[in-house]
Design a protein around this motif. Sequence first.
Motif, PDB file in Angstrom:
ATOM      1  N   GLY A 391       0.823  -1.198   0.000  1.00 58.11           N
ATOM      2  CA  GLY A 391       0.000   0.000   0.000  1.00 58.11           C
ATOM      3  C   GLY A 391       0.856   1.246   0.000  1.00 58.11           C
ATOM      4  N   LYS A 392       0.153   2.341   0.037  1.00 59.65           N
ATOM      5  CA  LYS A 392       0.879   3.611   0.038  1.00 59.65           C
ATOM      6  C   LYS A 392       1.655   3.756   1.327  1.00 59.65           C
ATOM      7  CE  LYS A 392      -2.641   5.905  -2.603  1.00 59.65           C
ATOM      8  NZ  LYS A 392      -3.875   6.638  -2.373  1.00 59.65           N
ATOM      9  N   LYS A 393       2.722   4.475   1.223  1.00 56.40           N
ATOM     10  CA  LYS A 393       3.512   4.728   2.429  1.00 56.40           C
ATOM     11  C   LYS A 393       2.723   5.618   3.358  1.00 56.40           C
ATOM     12  CE  LYS A 393       8.333   3.956   1.819  1.00 56.40           C
ATOM     13  NZ  LYS A 393       9.663   4.522   2.032  1.00 56.40           N
ATOM     14  N   GLY A 394       2.856   5.359   4.595  1.00 58.64           N
ATOM     15  CA  GLY A 394       2.110   6.145   5.553  1.00 58.64           C
ATOM     16  C   GLY A 394       1.778   5.310   6.745  1.00 58.64           C
ATOM     17  N   ASN A 395       0.853   5.785   7.476  1.00 56.24           N
ATOM     18  CA  ASN A 395       0.543   5.114   8.719  1.00 56.24           C
ATOM     19  C   ASN A 395      -0.626   4.161   8.581  1.00 56.24           C
ATOM     20  OD1 ASN A 395       1.654   4.918  11.157  1.00 56.24           O
ATOM     21  ND2 ASN A 395       0.217   6.279  12.145  1.00 56.24           N
TER      22      ASN A 395
ATOM     23  N   SER B 292       2.775  -0.670  15.864  1.00 50.53           N
ATOM     24  CA  SER B 292       3.092   0.628  16.446  1.00 50.53           C
ATOM     25  C   SER B 292       1.820   1.459  16.476  1.00 50.53           C
ATOM     26  CB  SER B 292       4.185   1.333  15.652  1.00 50.53           C
ATOM     27  OG  SER B 292       3.743   1.537  14.337  1.00 50.53           O
ATOM     28  N   PHE B 293       1.736   2.278  17.476  1.00 51.44           N
ATOM     29  CA  PHE B 293       0.560   3.107  17.679  1.00 51.44           C
ATOM     30  C   PHE B 293       1.006   4.552  17.525  1.00 51.44           C
ATOM     31  CE2 PHE B 293       0.069  -0.752  20.062  1.00 51.44           C
ATOM     32  CZ  PHE B 293      -1.210  -1.159  19.740  1.00 51.44           C
ATOM     33  N   GLY B 294       0.412   5.216  16.624  1.00 59.19           N
ATOM     34  CA  GLY B 294       0.817   6.603  16.446  1.00 59.19           C
ATOM     35  C   GLY B 294       0.396   7.117  15.099  1.00 59.19           C
ATOM     36  N   ASN B 299       5.689  14.408  22.003  1.00 61.44           N
ATOM     37  CA  ASN B 299       6.204  13.166  22.545  1.00 61.44           C
ATOM     38  C   ASN B 299       5.196  12.525  23.482  1.00 61.44           C
ATOM     39  OD1 ASN B 299       8.528  13.525  21.193  1.00 61.44           O
ATOM     40  ND2 ASN B 299       9.623  14.428  22.918  1.00 61.44           N
ATOM     41  N   VAL B 300       5.343  11.227  23.594  1.00 61.88           N
ATOM     42  CA  VAL B 300       4.533  10.496  24.562  1.00 61.88           C
ATOM     43  C   VAL B 300       5.319  10.454  25.865  1.00 61.88           C
ATOM     44  CG1 VAL B 300       3.459   8.312  25.065  1.00 61.88           C
ATOM     45  CG2 VAL B 300       3.487   9.133  22.745  1.00 61.88           C
ATOM     46  N   LEU B 301       4.718  10.972  26.911  1.00 65.44           N
ATOM     47  CA  LEU B 301       5.443  11.048  28.174  1.00 65.44           C
ATOM     48  C   LEU B 301       5.135   9.873  29.085  1.00 65.44           C
ATOM     49  CD1 LEU B 301       5.033  14.832  28.870  1.00 65.44           C
ATOM     50  CD2 LEU B 301       6.977  13.658  27.912  1.00 65.44           C
ATOM     51  N   SER B 302       4.000   9.255  28.859  1.00 62.32           N
ATOM     52  CA  SER B 302       3.633   8.154  29.739  1.00 62.32           C
ATOM     53  C   SER B 302       2.607   7.297  29.026  1.00 62.32           C
ATOM     54  CB  SER B 302       3.054   8.715  31.039  1.00 62.32           C
ATOM     55  OG  SER B 302       2.453   7.694  31.765  1.00 62.32           O
ATOM     56  N   ILE B 303       2.677   6.000  29.257  1.00 65.50           N
ATOM     57  CA  ILE B 303       1.660   5.109  28.700  1.00 65.50           C
ATOM     58  C   ILE B 303       1.146   4.210  29.811  1.00 65.50           C
ATOM     59  CG2 ILE B 303       2.484   5.073  26.323  1.00 65.50           C
ATOM     60  CD1 ILE B 303       3.932   2.500  26.940  1.00 65.50           C
ATOM     61  N   GLY B 644       7.144   9.861  18.964  1.00 67.55           N
ATOM     62  CA  GLY B 644       5.699   9.991  18.888  1.00 67.55           C
ATOM     63  C   GLY B 644       4.973   8.698  18.580  1.00 67.55           C
ATOM     64  N   TYR B 645       5.687   7.599  18.587  1.00 68.92           N
ATOM     65  CA  TYR B 645       5.049   6.303  18.346  1.00 68.92           C
ATOM     66  C   TYR B 645       5.218   5.432  19.584  1.00 68.92           C
ATOM     67  CZ  TYR B 645       4.443   7.118  13.355  1.00 68.92           C
ATOM     68  OH  TYR B 645       4.040   7.603  12.137  1.00 68.92           O
ATOM     69  N   VAL B 646       4.214   4.631  19.826  1.00 64.57           N
ATOM     70  CA  VAL B 646       4.322   3.607  20.865  1.00 64.57           C
ATOM     71  C   VAL B 646       4.468   2.288  20.136  1.00 64.57           C
ATOM     72  CG1 VAL B 646       3.192   2.492  22.789  1.00 64.57           C
ATOM     73  CG2 VAL B 646       2.951   4.924  22.478  1.00 64.57           C
ATOM     74  N   ARG B 647       5.533   1.577  20.454  1.00 65.67           N
ATOM     75  CA  ARG B 647       5.785   0.319  19.754  1.00 65.67           C
ATOM     76  C   ARG B 647       5.350  -0.848  20.611  1.00 65.67           C
ATOM     77  NH1 ARG B 647      10.773   1.964  16.480  1.00 65.67           N
ATOM     78  NH2 ARG B 647      10.219   4.123  16.248  1.00 65.67           N
ATOM     79  N   LEU B 648       4.867  -1.844  19.954  1.00 67.03           N
ATOM     80  CA  LEU B 648       4.453  -3.064  20.647  1.00 67.03           C
ATOM     81  C   LEU B 648       5.423  -4.167  20.250  1.00 67.03           C
ATOM     82  CD1 LEU B 648       2.622  -4.973  22.196  1.00 67.03           C
ATOM     83  CD2 LEU B 648       1.069  -4.980  20.293  1.00 67.03           C
TER      84      LEU B 648
END
Lengths: 432, 653
Positions: A391-395, B292-294, B299-303, B644-648
Amino acid sequence: MATAPTTELRSVRLVFESDNVKKDFESLNNLEIFVPDSFGRKSLRKTIGQLLKDSSVDSLDFAIEGILLRTTLGKFCEKYEKSREKVLEILCFEPEAEPKKLSSASQGRWLSCLQCVRLSDGTQVVAGDAEGFLSGWNLSDCQFSSSWETLACEGGHHSTVIGIDWFPSKHLLVSCLQTGVFVFGTLEGKEGFRLRLYQPVDVKKNSVESVLFYRNTSEEFESVLLGTFKGSILRIPKEEFSLDPGNQRKEKNLLSPGTEESLHGHSLRVSSLVSSGTNVLSSSWDGTVKIWDLNKRCLTSSTNIGRAVNSLSRSLNQEYFIAGNMDGSFTLLDSRQEKPALRKKFAHSLATTAVTCSPCKNHLFCTAGRDNKVKIWDSRALSAPYYESVGKKGNNYVTCLFWDREEDLLLSGSSGGELVCLSFEDARIQLS
Amino acid sequence: MESVTRKNILELEERFGDSSSSSDEETNTIGNVPIEWYKDLSHVGYTRSGTKLLKKHKNGLQPPVYVKKGVYYIYDEKNEEEFALSRKDLKKLVSIVRLQNPSGTTESGFVGEEVVFWTGQPRVEPVKSINERKRSFLPSRYEAAQVVRLVRTILRRNRMNDRKKVESDREDLSVWEEANADQSIRQLHRYLPPPKKPLPSHEESYRPPAEFLFEQKRNQRNEEEFLPESYNFLRHVPVYTSLIREHFERCLELYLAPRMRKTRRRIDPESLIPKLPSPESLRPFPDSKIASFGPHIGNVLSISLNSSGQWLACACKDGSVVLWEVATGMRTMTLNFRERLLQISASLSLPGETSVDWEHEGLAVLHVAWSSKENDLVLAVCIGHFVIVVNLANVLYPNEAEDSKWFGYSASEDSSSKWREWDDKIGNLGKIIVIEHSKKPQHVRWHQKGDYFVVMTKDAFGSSLIVHQLSRKRSQSPFSKSAKGVLTAEFHPFKSLFFIATKHHIRIYDLAQAKLVNKLVPGVSEISAMSVHPSGNHVLVGSVEGHLIWFDLDLSCRPYKRIRDHNYTVSSIVCHPTLALFADTSDDETVAVFHATVYEDLLQNPLIVPLKILKASCSTKGKSTWVMCWHPHLPWLFVSVNDGYVRLYADTS
């Protein structure tokens, strides 16, 4: 002393699929020839080309008893223990062409489920999204057009649409929301009536994660099964769904399902429910796929996959099941054997979000992952995907897949609200 | 016994002959020597007077007995004489030749008179007139002594063999015994060779080559310095001036610093590594990113992940809290607390000066925490000088019964003025509670039952702890004195204990009895993070040097294990609530995942195995502090990185 021959000859019979065989190949059908063990695909193609003398056979693929030939004949027979005396039947076919990306439409919201609706004047694709909207597109000549959208549950809070079902005879669209609300309505968003599920007090704050509209005929539900986040499967009997909107009040509360109506066994989120005859398969984040007998309402068997399963799909003739796992792999459960044979394959670099099997061809299935890739696989040859689309790049990433039976369309909905349609119409040969 | 040969017989006969036919003729006196010795000589022997006896005739070899004129003769070679043999002599000779008795009389061959001792008839008197000696019929004392000696020897040998066998069978039990005294003394006086000196070079020769000599005499600054000098003869070399001094110094050195033998121990470095199970056998554990969530704004300071593991709350720098659904990765809602707080401050007429400050400070949400009680969806948010408590059950599960909309407390009149209620109308949140603090709250820790929570507040002058009770809307600061400079505090998972970490110590208080129970001394320069193991018997402490210290409270108040896994300050430690896993992160942008099995048995020490170091490739500027949390049931680790991303992270074996 006579030296032993380096390669031994093996008798094979070339079988061409009767439906889509080109006229060139008819002369070769059921032809028995002797070929050396060292022959692979290329040599076989060359041999057939020499036999035909003129036509190009570069695209032919070969399968022996449902397994694609990927090595030499000798190695293949060694691996699958084929005796030398028997005549090997080699099925020759032209592989399916890669699907065409036909069209796409976008609506901007997170798509969570898809359904194709057949109407007299065309096909409509109905998509449910994360904010509780239902969107519809007319699909004519594989082009999306004239969309409509409506809130699935008017006045309700926004909640993800989990599943959509369609009753063609009554022109009813049933949608199930994550909060456990069933909405019966017509197309174009007219809301008929709704059923609200009241859960028992002890399973409070439980969200519905998967739904299975289980029906024997196309007219009525046999029952509806809901998989919840906390691991129980709630069964709603058909008495609760009497599909006569005229006699119903606008809103009705479902009785809270008793313990005898719910199937307990999973400890974590039930991610997917699949029907298979009178049995129902459920996959869960606790890493198991369980088979339930609906008539006896009991657990039949359980298979541990060892990783959180995100999605489950059943093949056309129920020969195998595909479980999409949270770690980016998929597991192929082969039900033809006594023990379910598990074959794991890493398909995506991130979690697998959805899997679906082809309703037209038994050996094709499709996986989608959070790495924004859709891969179509051939269950006979898992070494590499048969088709891959990035897919397209992005989120965004593909969140839901739907494979339409009648037109052989693969629909994929993404988290950015994009709906993509892939067509398989020029696939010629259908394998048994 | 001499065998009877023909020669002897002849000699015997000769002697007889001598006696019979003795003459005055000279007899040969050579004695009994072989006559062949005189074979080549003219004489054949000597007479008594010494004159040679000449050979009489040489008629070659003659047989010893021959017949001459009807008479048998025997020839004596020595005396060269012939003896005529009589008939009797012949008979004797024949019998001798036939090896028979020459006399022919008796069978015993005894020539003399035969005395018959035993006639076969028993006699009354003994034959001999002498009595038999007593010792002839008594056993010999000598022999008896010999027998006894032999017997004793045999016995002794047997005994010795037995003893040897026993000794070889017996184990050597002298475990604690030192080596022999002799040996140790010998070891004391063992010769220690002095260190080897380099061999003298050319310049140290008494007559070095010219190139080693200095052309001009140097100013001898240092007396130690050696200056090569040349002499024509060795005898011209003067006495070494510093000889005595050097000998003295050498002796002094030996006296003051005797040489020691360095016993170098050879240790295989592999053997020093503790035997740990392989990480593969301890699966599952998080090893690679699966989602990943974002992105988040800022910035994310706490989760924080709620007790069922369904909702992930991320505190953003822009003053909002984002809720993600973990299963699908869907951004469920964004709660903007900054706007809410501005509205609240306007409507509740909070002190004006603080509201002015907010505009400048930017009002980041510093910490967010779900209540740890099961089925409870209460979220505590630290923003500005306030802690906001929200019940999200009604928003996330709109179908719920009405009672979960509220907090379920009875409104009491004596509630502190710091507690305020506010009806939220923006996001349909219902009633939210705003608690004002004098200092900026840094983080919130919930009690397991979800009623109490402790807030750590901090300003330029120090930090303090305030414990809030949700149901009664009460606040108290019980540790106002002892908890100066507090870093973090945590409740015991099930007991009424409370852990407070200051910079150098960890104090454990019993809340029911209101007294200090234990004080842990990590022995590090400064504590930076603390976490209480879900079993409650273990405390994990991170230090600014990057060390992780494991305390076993059953063992002692000293560290049980010290793990050096980071280069910089350990910023946070989290233990998995159900699985035997924990993870810590540091400012060096890595997360270390450990396996830690804790045994119920007090005799067994906890097993800690390092499993995996997670590195997130992110391009962040400046110092980045990562925050983590575990999924409550699955081996999933959520790590928020500054981009700015939260990774799982999850197990992908």
